[in-house]
Design an enzyme around this catalytic site. Structure first.
Site, PDB file in Angstrom:
ATOM      1  N   GLN A  48       2.028  -6.105  -3.095  1.00 40.96           N
ATOM      2  CA  GLN A  48       2.547  -6.204  -1.716  1.00 40.96           C
ATOM      3  C   GLN A  48       3.868  -5.418  -1.575  1.00 40.96           C
ATOM      4  O   GLN A  48       4.052  -4.455  -2.297  1.00 40.96           O
ATOM      5  CB  GLN A  48       2.725  -7.674  -1.293  1.00 40.96           C
ATOM      6  CG  GLN A  48       1.389  -8.402  -1.067  1.00 40.96           C
ATOM      7  CD  GLN A  48       0.746  -8.921  -2.343  1.00 40.96           C
ATOM      8  OE1 GLN A  48       1.389  -9.541  -3.170  1.00 40.96           O
ATOM      9  NE2 GLN A  48      -0.541  -8.678  -2.517  1.00 40.96           N
ATOM     10  N   LYS A  65       1.794   1.960  -5.157  1.00 43.18           N
ATOM     11  CA  LYS A  65       2.380   1.387  -6.386  1.00 43.18           C
ATOM     12  C   LYS A  65       1.462   1.639  -7.586  1.00 43.18           C
ATOM     13  O   LYS A  65       1.925   1.975  -8.681  1.00 43.18           O
ATOM     14  CB  LYS A  65       2.593  -0.135  -6.219  1.00 43.18           C
ATOM     15  CG  LYS A  65       3.576  -0.490  -5.122  1.00 43.18           C
ATOM     16  CD  LYS A  65       3.660  -1.996  -4.902  1.00 43.18           C
ATOM     17  CE  LYS A  65       2.419  -2.617  -4.318  1.00 43.18           C
ATOM     18  NZ  LYS A  65       2.101  -2.203  -2.942  1.00 43.18           N
ATOM     19  N   ASP A  76       0.809  -1.232   0.000  1.00 41.75           N
ATOM     20  CA  ASP A  76       0.000   0.000   0.000  1.00 41.75           C
ATOM     21  C   ASP A  76       0.836   1.273   0.000  1.00 41.75           C
ATOM     22  O   ASP A  76       0.443   2.289   0.571  1.00 41.75           O
ATOM     23  CB  ASP A  76      -0.977   0.018   1.199  1.00 41.75           C
ATOM     24  CG  ASP A  76      -1.875  -1.198   1.200  1.00 41.75           C
ATOM     25  OD1 ASP A  76      -2.226  -1.676   0.110  1.00 41.75           O
ATOM     26  OD2 ASP A  76      -2.209  -1.683   2.299  1.00 41.75           O
ATOM     27  N   GLY A 103      -4.489  -4.547  -3.608  1.00 44.49           N
ATOM     28  CA  GLY A 103      -5.513  -3.538  -3.864  1.00 44.49           C
ATOM     29  C   GLY A 103      -4.773  -2.310  -4.343  1.00 44.49           C
ATOM     30  O   GLY A 103      -4.096  -1.658  -3.559  1.00 44.49           O
ATOM     31  N   HIS A 104      -4.807  -2.060  -5.642  1.00 45.97           N
ATOM     32  CA  HIS A 104      -4.049  -0.946  -6.215  1.00 45.97           C
ATOM     33  C   HIS A 104      -5.020   0.129  -6.673  1.00 45.97           C
ATOM     34  O   HIS A 104      -5.974  -0.158  -7.389  1.00 45.97           O
ATOM     35  CB  HIS A 104      -3.185  -1.436  -7.386  1.00 45.97           C
ATOM     36  CG  HIS A 104      -2.138  -2.423  -6.956  1.00 45.97           C
ATOM     37  ND1 HIS A 104      -1.315  -3.071  -7.838  1.00 45.97           N
ATOM     38  CD2 HIS A 104      -1.776  -2.863  -5.728  1.00 45.97           C
ATOM     39  CE1 HIS A 104      -0.502  -3.875  -7.167  1.00 45.97           C
ATOM     40  NE2 HIS A 104      -0.767  -3.775  -5.880  1.00 45.97           N
TER      41      HIS A 104
HETATM   42  P1  GDP Z   1      -0.747   0.134  -3.588  1.00 51.74           P
HETATM   43  O1  GDP Z   1      -1.339  -1.117  -3.048  1.00 51.74           O
HETATM   44  O2  GDP Z   1       0.715   0.233  -3.342  1.00 51.74           O
HETATM   45  O3  GDP Z   1      -1.072   0.373  -5.042  1.00 51.74           O
HETATM   46  O4  GDP Z   1      -1.420   1.321  -2.767  1.00 51.74           O
HETATM   47  P2  GDP Z   1      -2.986   1.470  -2.377  1.00 51.74           P
HETATM   48  O5  GDP Z   1      -3.726   1.902  -3.572  1.00 51.74           O
HETATM   49  O6  GDP Z   1      -3.469   0.267  -1.648  1.00 51.74           O
HETATM   50  O7  GDP Z   1      -2.898   2.600  -1.264  1.00 51.74           O
HETATM   51  C1  GDP Z   1      -2.404   3.856  -1.556  1.00 51.74           C
HETATM   52  C2  GDP Z   1      -3.511   4.895  -1.287  1.00 51.74           C
HETATM   53  O8  GDP Z   1      -2.937   6.170  -1.265  1.00 51.74           O
HETATM   54  C3  GDP Z   1      -4.552   4.952  -2.398  1.00 51.74           C
HETATM   55  O9  GDP Z   1      -5.767   5.372  -1.854  1.00 51.74           O
HETATM   56  C4  GDP Z   1      -3.982   6.004  -3.347  1.00 51.74           C
HETATM   57  O10 GDP Z   1      -4.976   6.635  -4.146  1.00 51.74           O
HETATM   58  C5  GDP Z   1      -3.398   6.954  -2.362  1.00 51.74           C
HETATM   59  N1  GDP Z   1      -2.205   7.689  -2.804  1.00 51.74           N
HETATM   60  C6  GDP Z   1      -1.197   7.300  -3.621  1.00 51.74           C
HETATM   61  N2  GDP Z   1      -0.227   8.251  -3.670  1.00 51.74           N
HETATM   62  C7  GDP Z   1      -0.627   9.235  -2.831  1.00 51.74           C
HETATM   63  C8  GDP Z   1      -0.052  10.469  -2.408  1.00 51.74           C
HETATM   64  O11 GDP Z   1       1.050  10.866  -2.797  1.00 51.74           O
HETATM   65  N3  GDP Z   1      -0.775  11.224  -1.529  1.00 51.74           N
HETATM   66  C9  GDP Z   1      -1.984  10.822  -1.054  1.00 51.74           C
HETATM   67  N4  GDP Z   1      -2.627  11.608  -0.206  1.00 51.74           N
HETATM   68  N5  GDP Z   1      -2.552   9.666  -1.416  1.00 51.74           N
HETATM   69  C10 GDP Z   1      -1.880   8.880  -2.292  1.00 51.74           C
HETATM   70  P1  IMO Z   2      -0.886  -4.289  -2.095  1.00 52.46           P
HETATM   71  O1  IMO Z   2      -0.478  -4.879  -3.420  1.00 52.46           O
HETATM   72  C1  IMO Z   2      -0.767  -4.599   2.264  1.00 52.46           C
HETATM   73  C2  IMO Z   2      -0.777  -8.667   3.953  1.00 52.46           C
HETATM   74  C3  IMO Z   2      -1.988  -9.121   4.751  1.00 52.46           C
HETATM   75  C4  IMO Z   2      -1.339 -10.093   5.713  1.00 52.46           C
HETATM   76  C5  IMO Z   2      -0.260 -10.746   4.856  1.00 52.46           C
HETATM   77  C6  IMO Z   2      -0.695 -12.089   4.283  1.00 52.46           C
HETATM   78  O2  IMO Z   2      -2.175  -3.571  -2.144  1.00 52.46           O
HETATM   79  O3  IMO Z   2       0.241  -3.491  -1.525  1.00 52.46           O
HETATM   80  P2  IMO Z   2      -2.303 -12.758   2.292  1.00 52.46           P
HETATM   81  O4  IMO Z   2      -3.763 -12.524   2.085  1.00 52.46           O
HETATM   82  O5  IMO Z   2      -1.437 -12.199   1.213  1.00 52.46           O
HETATM   83  O6  IMO Z   2      -1.972 -14.196   2.563  1.00 52.46           O
HETATM   84  O7  IMO Z   2      -1.961 -11.973   3.645  1.00 52.46           O
HETATM   85  O8  IMO Z   2       0.028  -9.830   3.813  1.00 52.46           O
HETATM   86  N1  IMO Z   2      -1.072  -8.151   2.581  1.00 52.46           N
HETATM   87  C7  IMO Z   2      -1.014  -6.870   2.225  1.00 52.46           C
HETATM   88  N2  IMO Z   2      -0.787  -5.754   2.959  1.00 52.46           N
HETATM   89  N3  IMO Z   2      -0.937  -4.504   0.927  1.00 52.46           N
HETATM   90  C8  IMO Z   2      -1.139  -5.603   0.184  1.00 52.46           C
HETATM   91  O9  IMO Z   2      -1.168  -5.576  -1.164  1.00 52.46           O
HETATM   92  C9  IMO Z   2      -1.234  -6.858   0.825  1.00 52.46           C
HETATM   93  N4  IMO Z   2      -1.449  -8.115   0.409  1.00 52.46           N
HETATM   94  C10 IMO Z   2      -1.330  -8.903   1.488  1.00 52.46           C
HETATM   95  O10 IMO Z   2      -2.593  -8.051   5.408  1.00 52.46           O
HETATM   96  O11 IMO Z   2      -0.658  -9.410   6.735  1.00 52.46           O
HETATM   97 MG    MG Z   3      -2.853  -1.706  -1.788  1.00 55.00          MG
END
Ligand code: GDP
Ligand code: IMO
Ligand code: MG
Length: 441
Positions: free
Chosen positions: A227, A15, A12, A39-40
């Site tokens: 991840q 990416k 999170d 979850g991207h």
């Molecule tokens: P990922 O799993 O690495 O793709 O990241 P996620 O999408 O799960 O979580 C990142 C969250 O931060 C999402 O809600 C994005 O829209 C948001 N986001 C990404 N870059 C930025 C940033 O520079 N500032 C803020 N405020 N939010 C961001």
């Molecule tokens: P993105 O791609 C954050 C964590 C889970 C748990 C561990 C194992 O959005 O960055 P799993 O279901 O993979 O067997 O869970 O990994 N986890 C993540 N944490 N971002 C993710 O993906 C994750 N995918 C799995 O919370 O601790």
């Molecule tokens: Mg994510």
């Protein structure tokens, strides 16, 4: 030319936002590990897309590939594709025939085992998507691959071998009533139909050969890690990890292109300006106790609730030893630092510069999670930066980022030993300030 996007922390890090930004310059975007545990988020002109399996390049109309290193829940895949189609996109997703399939019993077993482990605090807080059990079966040579769904006889044979074992595991070891998720005939009917749809829509490929043909034709490939390094099964905080290799080596083994191809390209480590963690396990720089209000503030402002599960994420200061570890384990060549805006306006900004463990200063992570859990962070304080109009900053460019925030970024460059290619000051594509496009070297 390839660019590999990897999470430098605990997932999170944002990416999706960078894959979206640079995916515009790629011909193909390929995932190499994980499944619908990811979850991207991509935000384009205020429109938000949350993708867990379809590569984020779909929003830019790029060919998306799920490599052999992925575990694929075809039901999630189809529902995401259908949703994107409803929103006017036309995603072109190809799935490796070597990728493993998440079966209904995997999801059930994921939940059961987490429950069983929770008595001894060994549960990882999984997303419940069946990720671990599917990779277990892959390693145990009893998995079902995407290619098997295309061949009725092979599918039947595989199910007849594996399902009775899973049923016995559920009933005799864990003592639960195994239902439809463990019924050979029901699974066979459903997954044959899935195989037919994959075939009808020409979605399956030999991913390595497919990607190599694009690379050989001089096209650009973006590898989208899911991840993050600290939840990598080998390099992360075992056992509180996911069951795949998010680190950059996975881009080779998880797609079938050679490590030399990946290594000739850029490896961009995505960094969140603080830490967030959705799962369990230790977290030395976590904001707890007296700092709980601060954690709440960052959580609310940064929208730190799991994309997949909606769980509130744990919050901590940036952990620099974790970044040094990520830089080495991935061979990071550059950084993208997100969420600078979320730390704006705080009374204090700190980072964990190093750890203290049994009187010794450590600059990187110890190899066991038990030792990591005993690390006391040596915090370093930075001058806070003010809340500003981030949209205006994004429009004006790097120099308009508040000076104290730029000092924070300079410190990271120095400590991690890689230049910054992008800075995120908000979730929208237009709120990522690009300093260097990794495809333009
Ligand atoms: P990922 O799993 O690495 O793709 O990241 P996620 O999408 O799960 O979580 C990142 C969250 O931060 C999402 O809600 C994005 O829209 C948001 N986001 C990404 N870059 C930025 C940033 O520079 N500032 C803020 N405020 N939010 C961001
Ligand atoms: P993105 O791609 C954050 C964590 C889970 C748990 C561990 C194992 O959005 O960055 P799993 O279901 O993979 O067997 O869970 O990994 N986890 C993540 N944490 N971002 C993710 O993906 C994750 N995918 C799995 O919370 O601790
Ligand atoms: Mg994510």
């Amino acid at each position: 030319m390839t660019v590999t996007i990897v999470g430098s922390q605990l997932g999170d890090e944002g990416k999706g936002a960078l894959v979206d930004l640079w995916g515009g310059d790629a011909d193909v975007v390929a995932r190499y590990q994980g499944g619908d545990n990811a979850g991207h988020t991509v935000v384009e002109d205020g429109d938000e897309y949350k993708l867990s399996l379809v590569p984020s390049g779909a929003v830019r109309d790029k060919v998306g590939v799920l490599g052999n290193g992925c575990v694929v829940n075809p039901k999630t895949l189809f529902s995401e594709i259908d949703e994107l189609r409803d929103r006017g996109l036309d995603p072109d997703v190809r799935v490796a025939r070597r990728a493993h399939v998440i079966m209904p019993y995997h999801r059930v077993l994921d939940g059961i085992e987490e429950e069983a482990k929770s008595d001894s605090d060994l549960d990882a807080g999984t997303t419940g998507r069946g990720i671990g059990p599917t990779y277990e079966d892959k390693a145990g040579r009893r998995g079902i691959r995407i290619g098997d769904l295309l061949d009725p006889e092979v599918l039947r044979d595989r199910l007849e071998y594996v399902v009775p074992q899973k049923r016995a595991l559920a009933e005799d070891v864990f003592g639960i009533q195994a239902g439809e998720a463990f019924d050979i005939d029901a699974i066979y009917e459903e997954y044959r139909a899935i195989g037919e749809r994959l075939e009808r829509e020409s979605m399956t490929v030999n991913a390595g050969a497919f990607l190599a043909s694009h690379v050989d034709a001089g096209e650009s490939v973006l590898f989208e890690g899911a991840q993050g390094t600290s939840i990598d099964i080998d390099h992360g905080i075992y056992p509180y990890v996911t069951s795949s290799n998010p680190t950059a080596g996975g881009a080779a083994t998880g797609t079938g292109v050679g490590p030399t191809v990946v290594g000739r390209g850029e490896v961009v480590g995505i960094v969140k300006a603080y830490l967030s963690r959705v799962g369990t396990g230790p977290l030395p720089t976590e904001l707890t106790g007296d700092d709980e209000d601060l954690a709440d503030c960052i959580r609310e402002k940064g929208g730190e609730f799991g994309t997949v599960t909606g769980r509130p994420r744990r919050i901590g200061w940036l952990d620099v030893p974790m970044l040094r570890h990520a830089a080495r384990a991935n061979g990071i060549t550059s950084l993208a630092v997100n969420h600078i805006d979320v730390l704006a306006g705080l009374d204090e900004v700190k980072v964990g510069h190093s750890y203290d463990l049994d009187g010794e200063e450590l600059l990187s992570m110890p190899a066991t999670t038990e030792r990591w859990g005993r690390c006391e962070p040596n915090l370093r304080e930075f001058e806070p930066w003010p809340e500003v109009d981030w949209a205006a900053v994004a429009a004006e460019g790097y120099e308009s980022i508040p000076e104290n925030a730029r000092e924070y970024l300079d410190y990271l460059v120095e400590e991690v030993g890689a230049p910054i290619y992008a800075v995120g000051v908000g979730p929208d594509r237009a709120q990522t300030i690009e300093l260097q496009n990794p495809f333009e070297q």
